[in-house]
Design an enzyme around this catalytic site. Structure first.
Site, mmCIF file in Angstrom:
data_model
loop_
_atom_site.group_PDB
_atom_site.id
_atom_site.type_symbol
_atom_site.label_atom_id
_atom_site.label_comp_id
_atom_site.label_asym_id
_atom_site.label_seq_id
_atom_site.Cartn_x
_atom_site.Cartn_y
_atom_site.Cartn_z
ATOM 1 N N LYS A 13 0.851 -1.315 -0.131
ATOM 2 C CA LYS A 13 -0.217 -0.093 0.132
ATOM 3 C C LYS A 13 0.750 1.197 0.091
ATOM 4 O O LYS A 13 0.640 2.287 -0.839
ATOM 5 C CB LYS A 13 -0.851 -0.085 1.367
ATOM 6 C CG LYS A 13 -1.812 -1.131 1.513
ATOM 7 C CD LYS A 13 -2.719 -1.132 2.582
ATOM 8 C CE LYS A 13 -1.905 -1.289 3.944
ATOM 9 N NZ LYS A 13 -0.975 -2.452 4.260
ATOM 10 N N ARG A 88 -10.102 0.341 9.003
ATOM 11 C CA ARG A 88 -9.406 -1.106 9.231
ATOM 12 C C ARG A 88 -10.385 -1.935 10.089
ATOM 13 O O ARG A 88 -10.220 -3.211 10.308
ATOM 14 C CB ARG A 88 -8.385 -1.027 10.050
ATOM 15 C CG ARG A 88 -6.831 -1.241 9.257
ATOM 16 C CD ARG A 88 -5.870 -0.970 10.568
ATOM 17 N NE ARG A 88 -4.514 -1.566 10.128
ATOM 18 C CZ ARG A 88 -3.455 -0.974 9.486
ATOM 19 N NH1 ARG A 88 -3.629 0.201 8.773
ATOM 20 N NH2 ARG A 88 -2.367 -1.557 9.131
ATOM 21 N N ARG A 127 11.981 -4.731 5.353
ATOM 22 C CA ARG A 127 11.580 -3.485 4.917
ATOM 23 C C ARG A 127 12.491 -2.287 5.889
ATOM 24 O O ARG A 127 12.617 -2.227 6.723
ATOM 25 C CB ARG A 127 10.188 -3.259 5.258
ATOM 26 C CG ARG A 127 9.553 -1.870 5.574
ATOM 27 C CD ARG A 127 8.034 -1.557 5.379
ATOM 28 N NE ARG A 127 7.406 -2.091 6.209
ATOM 29 C CZ ARG A 127 5.874 -2.091 6.479
ATOM 30 N NH1 ARG A 127 5.235 -1.704 5.271
ATOM 31 N NH2 ARG A 127 5.371 -2.787 7.425
ATOM 32 N N ARG A 160 11.127 -0.581 11.352
ATOM 33 C CA ARG A 160 10.072 -0.335 12.080
ATOM 34 C C ARG A 160 10.116 -1.387 13.509
ATOM 35 O O ARG A 160 10.253 -2.398 13.036
ATOM 36 C CB ARG A 160 8.525 -0.655 11.503
ATOM 37 C CG ARG A 160 8.173 0.850 10.745
ATOM 38 C CD ARG A 160 6.987 0.640 10.014
ATOM 39 N NE ARG A 160 6.066 -0.091 10.733
ATOM 40 C CZ ARG A 160 4.792 -0.491 10.086
ATOM 41 N NH1 ARG A 160 4.651 0.152 8.873
ATOM 42 N NH2 ARG A 160 3.902 -1.081 10.327
ATOM 43 N N ARG A 171 -0.405 -8.690 13.958
ATOM 44 C CA ARG A 171 -1.039 -7.937 12.930
ATOM 45 C C ARG A 171 -1.763 -8.496 11.885
ATOM 46 O O ARG A 171 -2.923 -7.955 11.416
ATOM 47 C CB ARG A 171 0.048 -6.838 12.393
ATOM 48 C CG ARG A 171 0.750 -5.991 13.161
ATOM 49 C CD ARG A 171 2.274 -5.657 12.872
ATOM 50 N NE ARG A 171 2.286 -4.928 11.581
ATOM 51 C CZ ARG A 171 3.504 -4.719 11.192
ATOM 52 N NH1 ARG A 171 4.508 -5.365 11.149
ATOM 53 N NH2 ARG A 171 3.515 -3.925 9.847
#
Ligand code: ADP
Ligand code: ADP
Ligand code: ADP
Length: 213
Positions: A13, A88, A127, A160, A171
């Protein structure tokens, strides 16, 4: 255009948002980026959100609805917006419809970034992000020109805190339990588009452009 991007953590996203934003002159509202900014700045909002975020659980609906309500008032959002990571939950989706209803507008399209859970761990653990812009890189799939450094600003990149295999599990759990019903919500309204988001980034961009043209 008024767009919503839905997908599990690591589905791409944040990678596609800046491209869509530039193509259509929209504002990009990413609740995760905003919350991380608030946590870093230790604002009252950040202090309330931190615990849930660290555990990989969702922050309360009231907090995020408040952020979005405020952010959508920005002049840069007048021509339209990309909501990245919001709504969400079904409650958030209903509140969003209420907010837009008051302005006489509605969501034009919801892009569902469909990716199998099995490929997400590699995406998440590789990431690296540029915190102030939200730009993301990947050690293998989208490396920066200089390792550990943002291409645009030269700032250092960070990983992160919640991008670990353990936190990813909760998550994903939150995604399946609380966010998948939002996909059905938009399917019933006839605004849902499913994207094959397992393809390489450039091919996903082409798919996005097809859906939006
Ligand atoms: P990802 O990019 O992995 O999908 P985000 O950056 O969007 O994750 O979100 C990071 C965290 O911020 C989430 O795990 C959650 O704790 C919180 N968060 C972000 N958006 C929302 C939302 N709409 N509702 C509740 N919590 C949210
Ligand atoms: P999200 O915002 O949905 O959590 P990101 O856009 O941050 O996801 O992507 C997660 C990680 O996977 C990032 O490191 C990004 O560079 C990488 N990535 C994004 N899209 C793809 C793709 N289509 N193929 C491979 N890696 C990707
Ligand atoms: P408040 O004092 O109302 O809690 P916020 O902390 O949410 O204010 O900050 C206001 C806006 O500035 C938010 O949209 C947030 O995303 C953004 N922001 C603040 N600090 C950062 C940061 N370090 N990185 C990215 N965005 C930030």
């Amino acid at each position: 255009k008024r767009l919503v991007l839905i997908g599990p953590p690591g589905s791409g996203k944040g990678t596609q948002s800046p491209i869509i934003k530039d193509d259509y002159c929209l504002c990009h509202l990413a609740t995760g980026d905003m919350l991380r900014g608030a946590v870093a700045a230790k604002t009252p909002l950040g202090i309330k959100a931190k615990e849930a975020m660290d555990k990989g659980e969702l922050v309360s609906d009231d907090l995020v609805v408040g952020i979005i309500d405020e952010a959508m008032k920005k002049p840069s959002c007048e021509k339209g917006f990309i909501l990245d990571g919001f709504p969400r939950t079904v409650v958030q989706a209903e509140k969003l419809d209420e907010m837009l209803g008051k302005q006489g507008t509605k969501i034009d399209k919801v892009l569902n970034f469909a990716v199998d859970d099995s490929i997400l761990e590699e995406r998440i653990t590789g990431r690296w992000i540029h915190p102030s812009s939200g730009r993301s890189y990947h050690t293998k799939f989208a490396p920066p020109k200089v390792p550990g450094v943002d291409d645009v600003t030269g700032d250092p990149l960070i990983q992160r805190k919640d991008d670990t295999p353990e936190v990813l599990k909760s998550r994903l759990d939150a995604f399946h339990k609380q966010t998948e019903p939002v996909i059905d919500y938009y399917a019933k309204k006839g605004v849902l588009a499913n994207l094959p988001a397992e393809k390489p980034p450039k091919e996903v961009t082409t798919e996005v452009q097809k859906v939006l043209s």
